[in-house]
Design a protein around this motif. Structure first.
Motif, PDB file in Angstrom:
ATOM      1  N   MET A 140      -3.419   1.437  11.006  1.00 32.04           N
ATOM      2  CA  MET A 140      -4.283   1.788   9.888  1.00 32.04           C
ATOM      3  C   MET A 140      -4.826   0.549   9.182  1.00 32.04           C
ATOM      4  SD  MET A 140      -2.098   4.972   8.334  1.00 32.04           S
ATOM      5  CE  MET A 140      -1.434   6.232   9.445  1.00 32.04           C
ATOM      6  N   ASN A 141      -4.320  -0.608   9.586  1.00 32.05           N
ATOM      7  CA  ASN A 141      -4.788  -1.880   9.056  1.00 32.05           C
ATOM      8  C   ASN A 141      -4.850  -2.888  10.207  1.00 32.05           C
ATOM      9  OD1 ASN A 141      -5.437  -4.083   7.406  1.00 32.05           O
ATOM     10  ND2 ASN A 141      -3.297  -4.474   6.864  1.00 32.05           N
ATOM     11  N   PRO A 142      -5.768  -2.693  11.153  1.00 27.41           N
ATOM     12  CA  PRO A 142      -5.791  -3.499  12.379  1.00 27.41           C
ATOM     13  C   PRO A 142      -5.987  -4.989  12.142  1.00 27.41           C
ATOM     14  CG  PRO A 142      -7.275  -1.613  12.559  1.00 27.41           C
ATOM     15  CD  PRO A 142      -6.822  -1.673  11.142  1.00 27.41           C
ATOM     16  N   GLU A 143      -6.551  -5.364  11.000  1.00 19.43           N
ATOM     17  CA  GLU A 143      -6.788  -6.780  10.717  1.00 19.43           C
ATOM     18  C   GLU A 143      -5.545  -7.474  10.162  1.00 19.43           C
ATOM     19  OE1 GLU A 143      -9.647  -8.005  11.739  1.00 19.43           O
ATOM     20  OE2 GLU A 143     -10.140  -5.951  12.336  1.00 19.43           O
ATOM     21  N   GLY A 144      -4.517  -6.716   9.850  1.00 14.38           N
ATOM     22  CA  GLY A 144      -3.302  -7.303   9.295  1.00 14.38           C
ATOM     23  C   GLY A 144      -2.553  -8.148  10.317  1.00 14.38           C
ATOM     24  N   LYS A 145      -1.774  -9.103   9.832  1.00 15.43           N
ATOM     25  CA  LYS A 145      -1.037 -10.011  10.712  1.00 15.43           C
ATOM     26  C   LYS A 145       0.171  -9.340  11.353  1.00 15.43           C
ATOM     27  CE  LYS A 145       0.044 -14.073   9.368  1.00 15.43           C
ATOM     28  NZ  LYS A 145       0.593 -15.174   8.538  1.00 15.43           N
ATOM     29  N   GLY A 146       0.779  -8.391  10.668  1.00 12.86           N
ATOM     30  CA  GLY A 146       1.978  -7.767  11.187  1.00 12.86           C
ATOM     31  C   GLY A 146       3.139  -8.746  11.211  1.00 12.86           C
ATOM     32  N   THR A 147       4.138  -8.421  12.022  1.00 13.76           N
ATOM     33  CA  THR A 147       5.319  -9.269  12.169  1.00 13.76           C
ATOM     34  C   THR A 147       5.487  -9.667  13.628  1.00 13.76           C
ATOM     35  OG1 THR A 147       6.458  -8.170  10.331  1.00 13.76           O
ATOM     36  CG2 THR A 147       7.829  -9.411  11.882  1.00 13.76           C
ATOM     37  N   ALA A 148       5.656 -10.967  13.860  1.00 11.87           N
ATOM     38  CA  ALA A 148       5.920 -11.475  15.207  1.00 11.87           C
ATOM     39  C   ALA A 148       7.432 -11.578  15.415  1.00 11.87           C
ATOM     40  CB  ALA A 148       5.272 -12.840  15.383  1.00 11.87           C
ATOM     41  N   ILE A 149       7.902 -11.149  16.577  1.00 10.89           N
ATOM     42  CA  ILE A 149       9.315 -11.252  16.937  1.00 10.89           C
ATOM     43  C   ILE A 149       9.414 -12.239  18.098  1.00 10.89           C
ATOM     44  CG2 ILE A 149      11.365  -9.974  17.656  1.00 10.89           C
ATOM     45  CD1 ILE A 149      10.048  -7.457  16.475  1.00 10.89           C
ATOM     46  N   LEU A 150      10.073 -13.377  17.820  1.00  2.69           N
ATOM     47  CA  LEU A 150      10.006 -14.525  18.722  1.00  2.69           C
ATOM     48  C   LEU A 150      11.397 -15.077  19.020  1.00  2.69           C
ATOM     49  CD1 LEU A 150       7.215 -16.345  16.666  1.00  2.69           C
ATOM     50  CD2 LEU A 150       6.832 -14.912  18.691  1.00  2.69           C
ATOM     51  N   GLN A 151      11.435 -16.077  19.915  1.00  2.99           N
ATOM     52  CA  GLN A 151      12.670 -16.806  20.181  1.00  2.99           C
ATOM     53  C   GLN A 151      13.234 -17.411  18.899  1.00  2.99           C
ATOM     54  OE1 GLN A 151      11.938 -19.844  23.143  1.00  2.99           O
ATOM     55  NE2 GLN A 151      13.435 -18.917  24.496  1.00  2.99           N
TER      56      GLN A 151
END
Length: 455
Positions: A289-300
């Protein structure tokens, strides 16, 4: 190649699916494999349908089947109002799936018996309905889309309602099937949640298993990344339905995400992380619903700084206290205790031991009567009901000065029934009365995330 998984709220209706299609369109140069859940609330309807069939409640069965068919036909007509040919194709698929389901459920009604295998067949129909409609809708918008039946690639054990993936077989089958599907196509679509045994018997991965499907497929094709599209802006410092002033996290480690999922966070399925970790594939939690948002990255973990990231909880748990002087200086006692839990298929979350006492927590939804009876043959057993577990999660939190002080300061007026420090130093968990869960979480969140360090 990337994986894009869209959950039930991201494909809930015409508006949501149109947004999802626009998001997919922007990723076509990366060869997206699209994994979709059933429409929002449809899996709940199918569980009700299976229960009604087992109870031989034919009126309820017919009512639920009609709701299912009507909703999906209406959606197909709305999505493809400008393409009559593909609209007819989608409606034909919907009717064929619903007719087949109706015949199957009628047989269950006649028997009045619902096996796990039959239940798996019934509850998987939501994903087949949604994926067929969305496949047609993508093609109607000029995005050439191929369809893959997930049961040809997601292979599991014969635990029909919670299949255990056979990773070697998934890795062997998936690349070729996906490659063939991409021949002449812009994207391919498949189902989350559903799976099959090596000989084709239908299984499912368990509730919320669409995330898991996406991660398994990502592992099998060495995806560049896995995107989990949901209805929140990413992983937050706490559940915003319980706690005010939560913050979205830019990035967290695989280990932190796994702990959050296991200890109650609802953003990801608890098993999602494992396949991604095997191939070090970044995961992103994003908001459709907010495609431009950064969201959360799950990384090493090496990309993630130390510190508290989140507070999770399990609202309704039981604490089982096992006391016996026979434990003292006796080897094999713990083995005997946990064999009883294993034999009765009761999973344990937290464990705390002393010389003569073992305390464990279990979800209240599990039947522990047999466990308590068997343990009581050689130990005193007390079960504390109506408790909640709170977990403070973050990388190397054991090394953070003042963290324990800030965590336990709000608990000075509360009873604490159990404390457990994770062996990986990623979480500290404790058990309180269920009645104080929300206010305690709010206060801990304030101390950890809203107060300047040292104050």
């Amino acid at each position: 190649m990337i994986i894009m998984k869209f959950g039930g709220t991201s494909v809930a209706n015409c508006e949501a699916i149109t947004r999802a299609i626009d998001i997919i369109k922007g990723r076509l140069d990366e060869k997206p494999i699209v994994v979709v859940s059933a429409l929002s609330k449809v899996t709940d309807l199918l569980y009700k349908l299976s229960d009604a069939a087992a109870a031989k409640n034919r009126i309820e069965v017919e009512n639920l089947l009609e709701q299912l068919r009507t909703r999906h036909i209406a959606l197909a007509n709305e999505l493809m109002a400008n393409n009559s040919e593909l609209c007819r194709a989608a409606c034909s698929k919907v009717n064929a799936i619903c007719d087949s389901l109706s015949n199957f459920v009628s047989a269950v009604c006649a028997l009045g018996e619902l096996s796990d295998r039959s239940k798996a067949v019934i509850i998987s129909n939501g994903e087949y309905l949604s994926s067929n409609i969305i496949c047609c809708a993508l093609n109607a918008r000029g995005i050439v889309t191929s369809y893959i039946d997930a049961r040809s690639i997601i292979i599991t054990s014969k635990d029909f309602l919670k299949g255990e993936p056979v990773n070697e077989e998934i890795i062997r089958r998936t690349p070729e099937i996906v490659s063939d599907a991409f021949n002449g196509a812009d994207t391919v679509i498949t189902q989350g949640f559903v799976s099959a045994t090596p000989d084709g018997e239908p299984t499912v991965l368990g509730r919320g298993g669409s995330d898991y499907s996406a991660s398994l497929i990502g592992m099998a094709v060495d995806a560049k990344r896995i995107e989990i599209w949901t209805d929140v802006d990413g992983v937050r410092t706490a559940d915003p339905r319980r706690v005010k002033n939560t913050k979205c996290l830019d990035k967290i480690s695989f280990e932190e995400a796994a702990e959050m999922a296991h200890f109650g966070a609802k953003v990801l399925h608890p098993l999602t992380i494992e396949p991604a970790v095997k191939k070090n594939i970044p995961l992103f939690v994003l908001n459709s619903m907010n495609p431009e948002g950064k969201g959360t990255a799950i990384l090493q973990s090496s990309f993630i700084e130390d510190g508290v990231k989140s507070i999770s909880c399990k609202e309704n748990i039981n604490v089982i206290n096992i006391f016996s002087t026979k434990m003292i200086n006796v080897s094999g006692f713990l083995k005997k205790v946990f064999e009883i839990f294993s034999e009765n298929k009761v999973s344990v979350d937290l464990i705390s031991t002393s010389e003569a006492n073992i305390s464990v927590t279990v979800d209240s939804g599990q039947n522990i009567d047999k466990v308590v009876k068997q343990l009581s043959e050689f130990a005193d057993v007390i079960v504390d009901n109506d408790k909640s577990q709170i977990s403070v999660i973050g990388k190397n939190i054991i090394n953070l000065n003042g963290m324990l002080k800030n965590t336990f300061a709000p608990l000075r007026d509360c009873k604490i029934y159990m404390i457990s420090q994770g062996a990986s130093y990623v979480n500290i968990s404790f058990v309180v009365d269920r009645s104080v869960l929300n206010p305690v979480m709010q206060e801990i969140h304030h101390y950890l995330f809203e107060t300047e360090p040292g104050k």
